[in-house]
Design an enzyme around this catalytic site. Structure first.
Site, PDB file in Angstrom:
ATOM      1  N   ALA A 134       0.739  -1.201   0.035  1.00  0.00           N
ATOM      2  CA  ALA A 134      -0.124  -0.528  -0.129  1.00  0.00           C
ATOM      3  C   ALA A 134       0.674   1.410  -0.174  1.00  0.00           C
ATOM      4  O   ALA A 134       1.243   1.755   0.563  1.00  0.00           O
ATOM      5  CB  ALA A 134      -1.004   0.141   0.949  1.00  0.00           C
ATOM      6  N   ASP A 135       0.460   2.193   0.159  1.00  0.00           N
ATOM      7  CA  ASP A 135       0.791   3.866  -0.313  1.00  0.00           C
ATOM      8  C   ASP A 135       0.209   4.402  -0.952  1.00  0.00           C
ATOM      9  O   ASP A 135      -0.936   4.356  -1.298  1.00  0.00           O
ATOM     10  CB  ASP A 135       2.182   3.301  -1.506  1.00  0.00           C
TER      11      ASP A 135
END
Length: 199
Positions: free
Chosen positions: A72-73
């Site tokens: 995730a980012d």
């Protein structure tokens, strides 16, 4: 087996609160280098978030080929400028001054990979409007929030005292915290990972 490819405490907390059984492992991806490269190619903030999420998931899934790996980012954009996690409290103050009285967009991406191959991804966007911040308020906020602000691209945690910064928030709460959780839970449930598995 489920692995979160992240050192983010907020993402770990979200998965723990959702009752998932998982481990966490950092990816070792050079995020600054990737962002510089993608920015030079005029990539959008959402593209940057998705690329980084995918690289993290792929890197860790190659080391753990049988596991489902979550990468995730998040990226923050305001008036055409991309913001990163502030390295110091002084930088956090400067960043908050730049966001003061403005609306910004927070882009979050989540990717699930297995054996180095992307299986699924989801991109979400939220829009947040920050109230005008004077020096006295900034002093009080930074003193109360402490160095936790250095772990967020916006120098705030909406789930804590950072809520005082805003006049309006549009978008999914979990997305703002850095992980489009509800679509992720739906995907994992479809792959036999959920409350029944954790029980």
């Amino acid at each position: 087996m489920l692995i979160l490819a992240s050192a983010s405490l907020s993402r770990r907390q979200m998965l723990q609160n959702a009752g998932l059984d998982f481990s966490a492992e950092t990816s070792g991806v050079d995020e600054d280098e990737v962002k510089l490269s993608l920015s030079a190619e005029n990539a959008t903030p959402q593209d940057i978030a998705e690329t980084l999420a995918e690289l993290k998931a792929q890197r860790v899934s190659k080391r753990n080929p049988r596991a489902l790996v979550i990468g995730a980012d998040s990226t923050l954009a305001c008036n055409g400028r991309l913001f990163d996690k502030p390295p110091t409290m002084a930088a956090a103050r400067t960043q908050l001054k730049a966001l003061s009285g403005q609306s910004h967009e927070l882009h979050s991406s989540v990717v699930v990979a297995r054996g180095g191959v992307r299986l699924w991804h989801c991109n979400e966007r939220a829009r947040l409007t920050m109230r005008p911040l004077d020096d006295a308020f900034l002093d009080a906020y930074l003193a109360r929030a402490g160095e936790a602000v250095l772990t967020s691209v916006g120098a705030y945690q909406l789930e804590g005292v950072g809520a005082h910064l805003f006049t309006k928030v549009e978008g999914d709460y979990f997305t703002i915290l850095g992980l489009p959780l509800l679509p992720l839970l739906s995907f994992l449930t479809g792959h036999g990972i959920g409350l029944e598995k954790a029980a």
